[in-house]
Design an enzyme around this catalytic site. Sequence first.
Site, PDB file in Angstrom:
ATOM      1  N   ASP A 193     -28.067  44.279 -28.106  1.00  0.00           N
ATOM      2  CA  ASP A 193     -29.520  44.932 -28.268  1.00  0.00           C
ATOM      3  C   ASP A 193     -30.620  43.984 -28.334  1.00  0.00           C
ATOM      4  O   ASP A 193     -31.597  44.404 -28.884  1.00  0.00           O
ATOM      5  CB  ASP A 193     -29.474  45.832 -29.465  1.00  0.00           C
ATOM      6  CG  ASP A 193     -28.427  47.005 -29.036  1.00  0.00           C
ATOM      7  OD1 ASP A 193     -28.736  47.826 -27.946  1.00  0.00           O
ATOM      8  OD2 ASP A 193     -27.850  47.501 -30.072  1.00  0.00           O
TER       9      ASP A 193
ATOM     10  N   ASP B  72     -26.766  51.827 -21.697  1.00  0.00           N
ATOM     11  CA  ASP B  72     -27.919  51.410 -22.376  1.00  0.00           C
ATOM     12  C   ASP B  72     -28.257  49.908 -21.950  1.00  0.00           C
ATOM     13  O   ASP B  72     -29.494  49.462 -22.241  1.00  0.00           O
ATOM     14  CB  ASP B  72     -27.921  51.762 -23.719  1.00  0.00           C
ATOM     15  CG  ASP B  72     -27.246  52.907 -24.331  1.00  0.00           C
ATOM     16  OD1 ASP B  72     -26.238  53.376 -23.226  1.00  0.00           O
ATOM     17  OD2 ASP B  72     -27.470  53.315 -25.260  1.00  0.00           O
TER      18      ASP B  72
HETATM   19  N1  GLY Z   1     -28.723  52.413 -27.512  1.00  0.00           N
HETATM   20  C1  GLY Z   1     -28.437  53.365 -28.428  1.00  0.00           C
HETATM   21  C2  GLY Z   1     -28.926  54.670 -27.949  1.00  0.00           C
HETATM   22  O1  GLY Z   1     -29.692  55.128 -26.931  1.00  0.00           O
HETATM   23  O2  GLY Z   1     -28.893  55.614 -28.859  1.00  0.00           O
END
Ligand code: GLY
Length: 392
Positions: free
Chosen positions: A116, A176
């Site tokens: 992330d 994601d």
């Molecule tokens: N990256 C985690 C979400 O979209 O909840």
Amino acid sequence: MIKKHLPYYLLIVLLLSLSCSKTKSNNNSAKTVEAILDNRYQKLAEYQVDSTAFPRSLNLKTNTIQKVPSSDWTSGFFAGNLWQIYQLTKEDLYKNQAKKWTAFIEKEKHNNRTHDMGFKVFCSFGKSLEVENNTNYKKIIVESAETLSTRFNENIGSIRSWDFNADIWQFPVIIDNMMNLELLFEATKISGDSTFHKLAVTHANTTLKNHFRADNSCFHVIDYDTITNQPRLKVTHQGFNDASSWARGQGWAIYGYTMAYRYTKDSKYLERAKATAAFYLNHKNLPEDGIPYWDFNDPAIPNAPRDVSAGTVVASALVELYGYTNNKTYLEYSKKVIDNLKSSNYILDEKNPAPFILNHSTGNWPKNDEIDEPIVYADYYFLETLLRLKAL
Ligand code: GLY
């Protein structure tokens, strides 16, 4: 929760009142909405500065703010929101607060336990570069890209997303993860080192090959076999089930491939963005106001919770996609979402002191966590859409 269908008598009252005062109310409500938004922006500036307490969401049942450390995947959005409010208002207060919250993220540049990095570092330091040319911020972006690169497996051709569930997954990659590529593309532009760009392209190509279904919806998680390097599981973690279409995941895919096209001009990314957007925009379960239910296949629809964050991610992406295609459908969707979000249905009550703008997002339905409440990243992509529309 926003209901799909209004009772019949309410609809008539609404239509009558609209037709009686259309022009006057449009002028007045435009002013009122801007004032209401301004009031909400101030709540972000007033929120107490604390390096350990990034505001992530607001539990409306208990009226408590969920506060997270900088290691949380959402930590960069709050600073990003302040940078963007500064761009909208040009009031120094927001820039000053943005700088403080951005500085707290710097230590994440060495955190190699997560994919992330893009959300954390690019949504904070990256946004600041739209305001000021800061050499140190650029250096932090490149250092963060170096750390993120350590999660890349060249045999699989992807960045590893998560380290948890190691007893179930060998090498999980989530849709994601496309969003983190922006940090890598920018790191190459800043440093001149093409390694980051090449790695991002490889990840995007592997995702293109394995994450999409024939109908252009996407899987959330692909788990790769670390011996054969091939997908071994195609599952969900945050969607309704493995075969369903989780709305925010679809949003990450639309945004991710539109952004990847920006840096590469590779037409297969543009085609992927268009096809993924078509699935979303033409879905029979997309409500009239454009704000999706949290998952397109929740059997509780029309009584399922909405996810404003998915709507704002897609609205922002589609302003950009409009720029590459001139397809007015994209722009119309983004404008509709923004118009509808600027209403008392969606703006958080002005009396609420919490540092959020919009209500009705859904974070993690399978875990019954953050259901139908304000979440920081919905605000981030809302503000980004406002700025992108303004720049057209
Ligand atoms: N990256 C985690 C979400 O979209 O909840």
